[in-house]
Write an enzyme that holds these catalytic residues in place. Structure first.
Site, PDB file in Angstrom:
ATOM      1  CG  ASP A  68      13.550   2.117 -28.189  1.00  0.00           C
ATOM      2  OD1 ASP A  68      13.241   2.211 -27.122  1.00  0.00           O
ATOM      3  OD2 ASP A  68      13.577   3.757 -28.588  1.00  0.00           O
ATOM      4  CG  ASP A  70      15.654   2.380 -23.394  1.00  0.00           C
ATOM      5  OD1 ASP A  70      16.908   2.387 -24.001  1.00  0.00           O
ATOM      6  OD2 ASP A  70      14.588   2.787 -23.190  1.00  0.00           O
ATOM      7  CG  ASP A 142       7.740   6.653 -16.629  1.00  0.00           C
ATOM      8  OD1 ASP A 142       7.023   5.871 -16.738  1.00  0.00           O
ATOM      9  OD2 ASP A 142       6.800   7.487 -17.847  1.00  0.00           O
TER      10      ASP A 142
HETATM   11  P1  ATP Z   1       8.264   4.733 -26.274  1.00  0.00           P
HETATM   12  O1  ATP Z   1       9.891   3.828 -26.496  1.00  0.00           O
HETATM   13  O2  ATP Z   1       7.848   3.294 -26.434  1.00  0.00           O
HETATM   14  O3  ATP Z   1       7.590   5.684 -26.612  1.00  0.00           O
HETATM   15  P2  ATP Z   1       9.646   3.954 -23.506  1.00  0.00           P
HETATM   16  O4  ATP Z   1       8.486   3.163 -22.003  1.00  0.00           O
HETATM   17  O5  ATP Z   1      10.926   3.189 -23.719  1.00  0.00           O
HETATM   18  O6  ATP Z   1       7.793   3.774 -24.464  1.00  0.00           O
HETATM   19  P3  ATP Z   1      11.699   6.024 -23.352  1.00  0.00           P
HETATM   20  O7  ATP Z   1      11.510   7.078 -22.759  1.00  0.00           O
HETATM   21  O8  ATP Z   1      12.353   4.977 -24.135  1.00  0.00           O
HETATM   22  O9  ATP Z   1      10.044   5.287 -22.992  1.00  0.00           O
HETATM   23  O10 ATP Z   1      12.038   4.853 -21.653  1.00  0.00           O
HETATM   24  C1  ATP Z   1      12.733   4.124 -21.023  1.00  0.00           C
HETATM   25  C2  ATP Z   1      11.977   4.232 -19.869  1.00  0.00           C
HETATM   26  O11 ATP Z   1      12.253   4.848 -18.962  1.00  0.00           O
HETATM   27  C3  ATP Z   1      10.469   4.201 -19.444  1.00  0.00           C
HETATM   28  O12 ATP Z   1      10.183   2.701 -19.747  1.00  0.00           O
HETATM   29  C4  ATP Z   1      10.398   4.316 -18.291  1.00  0.00           C
HETATM   30  O13 ATP Z   1      11.019   3.641 -17.537  1.00  0.00           O
HETATM   31  C5  ATP Z   1      11.803   5.178 -17.918  1.00  0.00           C
HETATM   32  N1  ATP Z   1      11.529   6.571 -17.621  1.00  0.00           N
HETATM   33  C6  ATP Z   1      11.491   8.058 -19.039  1.00  0.00           C
HETATM   34  N2  ATP Z   1      11.051   8.996 -18.731  1.00  0.00           N
HETATM   35  C7  ATP Z   1      10.452   9.155 -17.635  1.00  0.00           C
HETATM   36  C8  ATP Z   1      10.305   9.839 -16.767  1.00  0.00           C
HETATM   37  N3  ATP Z   1       9.948  10.645 -17.280  1.00  0.00           N
HETATM   38  N4  ATP Z   1      10.176  10.169 -15.602  1.00  0.00           N
HETATM   39  C9  ATP Z   1      10.251   8.061 -14.860  1.00  0.00           C
HETATM   40  N5  ATP Z   1      10.902   7.631 -15.774  1.00  0.00           N
HETATM   41  C10 ATP Z   1      11.035   7.910 -16.443  1.00  0.00           C
HETATM   42 MG    MG Z   2      12.209   3.209 -25.008  1.00  0.00          MG
END
Ligand code: ATP
Ligand code: MG
Length: 396
Positions: A68, A70, A142
């Protein structure tokens, strides 16, 4: 090809310059979702900053197709909502906007947040809705590999946190001090393990150390949030390795306190990976049933001494084990019902007559219960191999 630039806090970062070509290639692969591009352009036209951010940029740079996209923007959620007709404001802890493109597809847009979070006495974030600048937004994320932004208009990767270096060296590094950042939000510990396995990366020793010391903080996370995290942990091609890592770092105890590693669990997780690789469906009900099977047996044997009906004891044992599990991780009603079905059907699959067998095959949960029996027979219950074969033949 477009000329891709990297903006970073280091004025002339040799390391980054050497990798410019790779970045150019990675981002030029036309893998960027058209709708996400549209959203960014529309926000830019309305005079707001907007970037692709997080997992999608990390995955693009590694040559993977992102699942996805963001977007981070300087526009407030209300402004975004006004610009896009088909959008809705969501979020409890964070206010976000979902821009709908179909009944199943949406793009998530988040406003830059300042790192200034409001924490309770124990360091846990209670509010994180103070808006900030792009740079502040990068530092509140994070891990450094998750804090890369891509500016579509200028074809520029923006890196304030040495995320590119970590990405190319395959390292999970915390932005800031792991002890504090895990205190703020303990779910980040689970995320650290998930990304380590997903990227085949190493974890900064400071992160591992503070996970060992702070794993217990997971006890205070709402059960519903941990359910979502568990799905993300195990519904992927690396389910087995994730499990191993969770055991190793002590986090499994806080997700599945009644679960000990068994050959049945290992076999099932390897099987899950294979199914996902082959595009076959998987259900969390099956995994929960496997994780809790030993506990259910143990509870059954404890209760059995009282000599009631076998069926009633099975139900009571199932309910005890499930209710203990849901203290930690939520199991939606449909899920616990399915887990119980799988368990209750095991006795029937092991013992029923041929006449009854034909009926059982028509049961909506037969397939799951049968798969469960087969995996048992291939691991903890080799004595069931004949019986498993019987069911396999019967279906042909
Ligand atoms: P994936 O979608 O592949 O699981 P992602 O990195 O996109 O991985 P998401 O949960 O979609 O993870 O979150 C999007 C972004 O938001 C992350 O890449 C990070 O930068 C931020 N993020 C998400 N959760 C947290 C958290 N608990 N603390 C700090 N930043 C976060
Ligand atoms: Mg994501």
């Amino acid at each position: 090809p477009k000329n891709i630039m990297v903006e970073s806090h280091k004025a002339n970062n040799k390391y980054l310059n050497n990798h410019l070509c790779e970045i150019e290639e990675a981002v030029d692969k036309k893998l960027i979702d058209k709708d996400a591009q549209k959203v960014v352009k529309t926000l830019n036209k309305a005079g707001h900053e907007a970037y692709l951010v997080g997992g999608c940029i990390r995955d693009l740079l590694l040559g993977h197709k992102p699942k996805d996209f963001d977007i981070a923007t300087s526009a407030t959620p209300e402004q975004v909502h006004q610009i896009f007709k088909r959008s809705r404001l969501i979020g409890r802890r964070f206010r976000l906007v979902h821009i709908m493109f179909s009944s199943r597809k949406y793009i998530e847009v988040a406003t830059f947040r300042s790192g200034k979070v409001k924490t309770a006495g124990n360091g846990v974030i209670v509010r994180d809705n103070l808006y900030g600048t792009l740079k502040e937004d990068a530092f509140r994320r994070d891990f450094s590999v998750n804090a890369l932004y891509y500016d579509i208009q200028n074809s520029q990767v923006i890196d304030y946190v040495d995320g590119l270096e970590a990405l190319y060296n395959s390292e999970i590094r915390m932005i800031g001090n792991p002890v504090e950042r895990f205190k703020e939000d303990p779910v980040r510990m689970i995320r650290a393990i998930r990304f380590k396995v997903k990227l085949g990366a190493t974890i900064d020793p400071k992160i591992s150390k503070s996970i060992s010391n702070q794993a217990y903080l997971l006890a205070n996370i709402p059960a519903a949030r941990l359910y979502d995290e568990c799905i993300k942990l195990f519904h992927n091609e690396n389910a087995y390795e994730v499990f191993e890592q969770l055991v190793k770092c002590g986090l499994l105890n806080y997700l599945f306190p009644q679960t000990k590693e068994t050959s049945f669990i290992n076999k099932t997780l390897l099987n899950t990976s294979k199914r996902i690789k082959n595009g076959k469906p998987v259900t969390p009900a099956f995994l929960f049933a496997v994780f809790l099977w030993e506990a259910q047996n143990k509870r059954f044997n404890e209760l059995n001494k009282k000599k009631k009906s076998r069926f009633l004891i099975m139900i009571k044992a199932s309910e005890d084990v499930i209710s203990k599990q849901t203290e930690q991780v939520l199991m939606p009603r449909w899920l616990s019902a399915r887990v119980k079905d799988i368990w209750l059907m095991q006795y029937q699959l092991e013992n029923c007559s041929t006449k009854k067998a034909k009926e059982l095959i028509g049961h909506p949960r037969f397939r799951m219960a049968y798969d469960f029996l087969v995996l048992r027979s291939e691991s903890i219950n080799p004595e069931l191999a004949e019986r498993a074969k019987y069911w396999t033949k019967l279906q042909q």
